[in-house]
Design a protein around this motif. Structure first.
Motif, PDB file in Angstrom:
ATOM      1  N   LYS A  43       4.515 -53.923 -12.766  1.00 31.14           N
ATOM      2  CA  LYS A  43       5.513 -53.829 -13.835  1.00 31.14           C
ATOM      3  C   LYS A  43       6.676 -54.791 -13.598  1.00 31.14           C
ATOM      4  CE  LYS A  43       3.568 -50.749 -16.318  1.00 31.14           C
ATOM      5  NZ  LYS A  43       2.970 -51.259 -17.563  1.00 31.14           N
ATOM      6  N   ASP A 114      14.650 -51.823 -11.575  1.00 33.48           N
ATOM      7  CA  ASP A 114      14.760 -50.365 -11.766  1.00 33.48           C
ATOM      8  C   ASP A 114      15.536 -50.061 -13.038  1.00 33.48           C
ATOM      9  OD1 ASP A 114      13.321 -49.772  -9.551  1.00 33.48           O
ATOM     10  OD2 ASP A 114      15.050 -49.399  -8.244  1.00 33.48           O
ATOM     11  N   HIS A 115      16.632 -50.793 -13.201  1.00 33.90           N
ATOM     12  CA  HIS A 115      17.490 -50.587 -14.361  1.00 33.90           C
ATOM     13  C   HIS A 115      16.741 -50.903 -15.659  1.00 33.90           C
ATOM     14  CE1 HIS A 115      21.070 -50.618 -16.860  1.00 33.90           C
ATOM     15  NE2 HIS A 115      20.731 -51.820 -17.283  1.00 33.90           N
ATOM     16  N   ARG A 117      13.588 -50.841 -16.129  1.00 37.37           N
ATOM     17  CA  ARG A 117      12.535 -49.851 -16.329  1.00 37.37           C
ATOM     18  C   ARG A 117      13.107 -48.563 -16.912  1.00 37.37           C
ATOM     19  NH1 ARG A 117       8.580 -49.252 -11.907  1.00 37.37           N
ATOM     20  NH2 ARG A 117       9.301 -51.373 -11.714  1.00 37.37           N
ATOM     21  N   SER A 118      14.234 -48.088 -16.366  1.00 40.29           N
ATOM     22  CA  SER A 118      14.791 -46.826 -16.866  1.00 40.29           C
ATOM     23  C   SER A 118      15.354 -47.012 -18.275  1.00 40.29           C
ATOM     24  CB  SER A 118      15.859 -46.274 -15.911  1.00 40.29           C
ATOM     25  OG  SER A 118      16.876 -47.221 -15.751  1.00 40.29           O
ATOM     26  N   ALA A 119      15.823 -48.218 -18.574  1.00 37.68           N
ATOM     27  CA  ALA A 119      16.322 -48.479 -19.924  1.00 37.68           C
ATOM     28  C   ALA A 119      15.178 -48.480 -20.928  1.00 37.68           C
ATOM     29  CB  ALA A 119      17.053 -49.814 -19.962  1.00 37.68           C
ATOM     30  N   SER A 121      12.322 -46.709 -20.651  1.00 36.72           N
ATOM     31  CA  SER A 121      11.591 -45.439 -20.775  1.00 36.72           C
ATOM     32  C   SER A 121      12.400 -44.390 -21.531  1.00 36.72           C
ATOM     33  CB  SER A 121      11.218 -44.898 -19.400  1.00 36.72           C
ATOM     34  OG  SER A 121      12.385 -44.676 -18.645  1.00 36.72           O
TER      35      SER A 121
END
Lengths: 121, 145
Positions: A43, A114-115, A117-119, A121
């Protein structure tokens, strides 16, 4: 020609360029990365250029190509560790690497992925 | 087309170094050679990076458009100031329209068209001599500040 190794850490691929980049190595890296992204369902891709002393128009274009290519394969790319002299030279050369995400170092690159990805999802 | 202000008169021939460009490994070799001379003449880190990047562009141009060429690296002096003079020459097809070749984004190859114009911005002096069928010679100089 020296091949640049692609390392896997979780669902992130890490490429740390430690050699003087020959054009052929750059092209091989593009192909290796595309295959690795698909093979591992990665990813994120982090390209570490801390040790890279110069980025000319060919290498710069490669970075942009890799970013869009990985984007099509559902992986985000972050280029980390660009030297100040390289940034100055790239801008003067006329290459602004639009569309390529950057972070100052590997740690910040991982945090950025990480940021992102969380944004998403 | 000449930005050359003829400051590079007093050259030290003993320091001249020549290299042939016949493969992309040689382009890497040119970068190393230019880096070592840039360091020796006292260019700052940013200026070293600029001249090495320009050298890489010009060497690749010779390889891609002419199938190869030759590089000469000289140390030059203007009073107390030292500099690096780089000459990249080839026997390729030459450039019919030099102004066009120097404009950003123009290319006959598959590149970005930044090589020549970009290189010119990275150096202090830039001279391009070329004609169809006569090959191309690009001479650039970077001075220590």
């Amino acid at each position: 020609m020296q091949r640049v190794p692609v390392l896997k850490l979780g669902d992130v691929l890490i490429v740390s360029i430690q050699v003087d980049l020959e054009d052929q190595s750059v092209l091989a890296l593009q192909e290796d990365l595309a295959e690795a992204v698909v093979a591992h369902g990665a990813k994120g891709v982090i390209i570490d250029i801390t040790a890279v002393e110069i980025v000319d128009s060919f290498i710069g274009r490669m970075l942009a190509t890799i970013a869009s290519m990985c984007g099509m394969l559902d992986a985000q790319t972050v280029v980390v560790g660009m030297r100040p002299a390289v940034a100055i030279t790239l801008v003067e050369l006329g290459l602004s690497l639009n569309g390529v995400r950057t972070a100052l170092n590997l740690e910040k690159g991982v945090a950025l992925l990480d940021h992102l990805r969380s944004a998403a999802s | 087309m000449s930005d050359d202000r003829n400051m590079a008169d007093d050259r030290n021939m003993a320091d001249d170094q020549n290299m042939a460009i016949a493969s992309s490994a040689d382009v890497v070799g040119v970068r190393r050679l230019v880096r070592s001379v840039a360091l020796e003449v006292g260019l700052s880190l940013v200026d070293q990076t600029k001249i090495v990047t320009a050298a890489s562009e010009l060497a690749r141009n010779a390889l891609v458009y002419a199938g190869g060429g030759d590089v000469r690296v000289e140390t030059v002096r203007n009073g107390a100031r030292r500099g690096l003079k780089l000459t990249v020459s080839d026997d390729g097809p030459g450039i019919p329209d030099i102004d066009q070749a120097l404009s950003d984004g123009w290319t006959t190859g598959t590149g970005l068209g930044l090589g020549l114009g970009g290189s010119r911005r990275l150096v202090d002096e830039f001279d391009l001599a070329s004609a169809p069928g006569k090959g191309t010679t690009v001479t650039v100089t970077k001075w220590a500040r």
